[in-house]
Design an enzyme around this catalytic site. Structure first.
Site, PDB file in Angstrom:
ATOM      1  N   ALA A 165      27.457 -12.369 -12.400  1.00 44.87           N
ATOM      2  CA  ALA A 165      28.094 -12.072 -13.693  1.00 44.87           C
ATOM      3  C   ALA A 165      27.435 -10.929 -14.661  1.00 44.87           C
ATOM      4  CB  ALA A 165      27.433 -13.759 -14.199  1.00 44.87           C
ATOM      5  N   ASP A 211      32.820 -12.931   5.903  1.00 41.49           N
ATOM      6  CA  ASP A 211      32.383 -12.458   4.685  1.00 41.49           C
ATOM      7  C   ASP A 211      33.583 -10.757   4.412  1.00 41.49           C
ATOM      8  OD1 ASP A 211      30.682 -11.859   2.196  1.00 41.49           O
ATOM      9  OD2 ASP A 211      30.015 -10.526   3.326  1.00 41.49           O
ATOM     10  N   HIS A 261      38.872  -9.869   2.761  1.00 44.51           N
ATOM     11  CA  HIS A 261      39.631  -8.529   2.091  1.00 44.51           C
ATOM     12  C   HIS A 261      40.376  -7.493   3.350  1.00 44.51           C
ATOM     13  CE1 HIS A 261      35.909  -8.790  -0.763  1.00 44.51           C
ATOM     14  NE2 HIS A 261      35.176  -7.680  -0.599  1.00 44.51           N
TER      15      HIS A 261
END
Length: 602
Positions: free
Chosen positions: A131, A349, A354
């Protein structure tokens, strides 16, 4: 509320009407707009495409609708349907004459219409690194560029006890006016921070979300609220947070959307369980599964490069491409994230999300349109055409400690958050195959790793050798002499094509040269961060770069059998030194399919 675009085409033989619905602000009311073409038009003309993205400006919003006009078919039905993108509001009007070529209509959105709605963004996990380092800076960049609605509020939500002012101080440390370094940066930053507030609460407590709802309503008073929730929290509390937000803090009159960060489960079973649990409280079109790599500039440019350049599309197949390589490397280790990483590993991961998403975009067939569902349909077809990964087509590795000069680099198991006997891979290389007519027999080689010699992400297409090459006796290394297209996603974004060229001089000597599009030279502007693009898409309801549930299922189906074998058989990873090029086994895997890794030669 649903928005309908109704097109009525008149001719001497009568009229036809076509409409398509698009969810805009909520389910309870409806706005209808019509374009009426005059009877002087000899045949029906239909809108074929409407640009989805529009920006809010300070004075008056103009929504540009670009469309081409074409004749109806012989049976009187339209040749092209109409697509109306989410969140489009306004009235459409037609002129008395329609020219038989591409036209552009500017549709004003009046000030009262803009002020009728407000956007509330709630970031769950607001005190976390993601964030602070990515989400808040991305939102500020959008605000700086006037890409956010006129009326918006941002709430940070976390278990940490903070005041509004403490949140503002915390996030101000990561906000930068990086875009062209323009003036009024401090003023813009103050305005943005003035719209940021904080609410402390538990993620599984409905009472805390009731209080959040009360605070949101105080900021939204007098306007129809649209609410976006960003789940920047651990996956084990996704469902609790969604349940509380959906039941106690969702918008009653506008839309409610939820951005979900990876990981989306650990295997097929846990992923399906997560999806099923989320869908108890949300519809599929409310869930935006984010993979920030899909928002990177060069990944978005993949389809443009292929489908808008005649030189590439005919070559994009097994007839001309010898192999495709998707390479991801980081020059640092887990660095304090070992506890999280050890639970997932490099395959989950990086590869399963991805790289497989980039592969699907790269290999898909031409979609019917740029509509999100058309593109995602083609990606799913690619994933479903792929063979499940076999253990013999995979190499796993783990980095070990290494000393280089005066500096020592720790191994993976030296991380105090990682078990000493961990066999979790920090490197993996794999060969994948797509069993369809376009790609049959072409190896797609992936490799991803941490603590390697460089940081990069790139896609490499190695083309086949020239049949009957006249210069084969001059160029001794045919592998080095083959043409190669390289798309460098990061860093130093670039697209370059390796070609063979004669070295100037009296003799005949060949050299390999690059035709180079270096983005920093050709486009001397700051490239937006991927999170900016994806946040803006979520606000506008554009789902093209987000992952659909069936995409997720198909991706996990490829990797789950392999992951189970690795864990059940306790396959020990091959060790490689920190800062090296990775395990030697990766080179043997490539050689198995007569391939040389392209990143070894630059």
């Amino acid at each position: 509320m649903s928005a309908h675009l109704s097109l009525q085409c008149s001719s001497s033989s009568g009229s036809l009407t076509h409409s398509r619905s698009s969810t805009l602000y909520g389910p309870n009311s409806r706005i209808t707009r019509s374009i009426v073409f005059p009877s002087s038009v000899s045949s029906c003309k239909w809108v074929s495409q409407i640009l989805s993205r529009f920006r809010l400006k300070k004075n008056q919003q103009l929504v540009k609708l670009k469309f081409s006009l074409s004749s109806s078919s012989s049976n009187g039905h339209p040749l092209n349907a109409v697509f109306l993108q989410d969140d489009m509001l306004g009235s459409l009007s037609a002129k008395n004459h329609v020219e038989p070529q591409a036209a552009e209509v500017c549709v004003p959105m009046t000030e009262p219409a803009k002020e009728q709605y407000t956007l509330s963004i709630t970031i769950l996990g607001a005190s976390g690194d993601l964030a602070k380092k990515k989400i808040f800076p991305a939102l500020f960049a959008l605000y700086y560029e006037d890409c956010l609605p006129q009326n918006f509020t941002i709430f940070g939500y976390a278990r940490t006890n903070l005041t509004d002012e403490e949140l503002r101080i915390m996030i101000s440390e990561t906000l930068t006016c990086r875009i062209d370094q323009r003036e009024n940066c401090d003023d813009k930053m103050k305005e943005f921070l003035g719209r940021c507030f904080y609410h402390s609460g538990q993620y599984n407590c409905e009472e805390d979300f009731i209080e959040l709802d009360r605070k949101l309503k105080e900021k939204e008073v007098g306007r129809i609220p649209n609410r976006l929730f960003y789940l920047s929290i651990p996956p084990n509390i996704f469902v609790d947070a969604v349940r509380c937000a959906s039941l106690r803090s969702s918008s009653k009159d506008g839309w409610t959307r939820v951005i979900v960060e990876k990981p989306f489960g650990r295997d097929s079973e846990s992923s399906k369980e997560l999806t099923s649990s989320l869908k108890k409280y949300l519809q599929e079109d409310q869930i935006f599964r984010i993979d920030h790599y899909l928002g990177k500039e060069l990944v978005e440019n993949l389809s443009v490069l292929r489908f808008s350049n005649l030189v590439f599309e005919p070559l994009w197949s097994r007839n001309y491409i010898r192999n495709v390589q998707l390479i991801f490397s980081e020059d640092f280790g887990t660095e304090g994230r070992g506890g999280y990483f050890d639970h997932y590993g490099i395959i989950r991961d990086i590869m399963q999300n991805h790289l497989i998403q980039i592969l699907a975009l790269f290999a898909m067939e031409t979609p019917v349109s740029l509509d999100a569902e058309d593109i995602r349909n083609e990606k799913v077809k690619v994933l479903r055409s792929m063979r499940p990964l076999q253990l013999e087509d995979v190499i796993v590795g783990q980095y070990k400690g290494h000393t280089k000069g005066p500096k020592s680099y720790p191994g993976y198991t030296d991380d105090p958050t990682v078990p000493n006997d961990s066999i979790t891979p920090t490197f993996a290389a794999a060969a994948l195959f797509i069993d369809n007519a376009r790609w049959d027999g072409v190896p797609f080689l992936m490799k991803a790793g941490k603590a390697l010699h460089t940081r990069s992400a790139e896609i490499r297409l190695q083309f086949r050798h020239v049949p009957g090459n006249l210069y084969k006796n001059i160029s001794t290394d045919l592998d080095k002499a083959t043409n190669e297209l390289v798309i460098r996603v990061q860093p130093d974004e670039a697209i370059y094509l390796k070609i063979n060229n004669k070295v100037p001089g009296l003799g005949m000597r060949l050299d390999r040269s690059n035709l180079n599009l270096l983005y920093s030279t050709r486009y001397p502007i700051e490239i937006p961060d991927a999170y900016e693009r994806l946040l803006l898409d979520a606000i506008e309801g554009e789902r093209r770069l987000f992952i659909r549930s069936d995409e997720l299922d198909a991706a996990w189906a490829l990797f789950t059998p392999l992951l189970k074998q690795l864990e059940e058989k306790k396959i020990a990873p091959e060790l490689y030194p920190y800062g090296s090029r990775g395990p030697v086994g990766a080179h043997y895997l490539a050689a198995k399919y007569n391939v040389r890794w392209g990143d070894l030669s630059g």
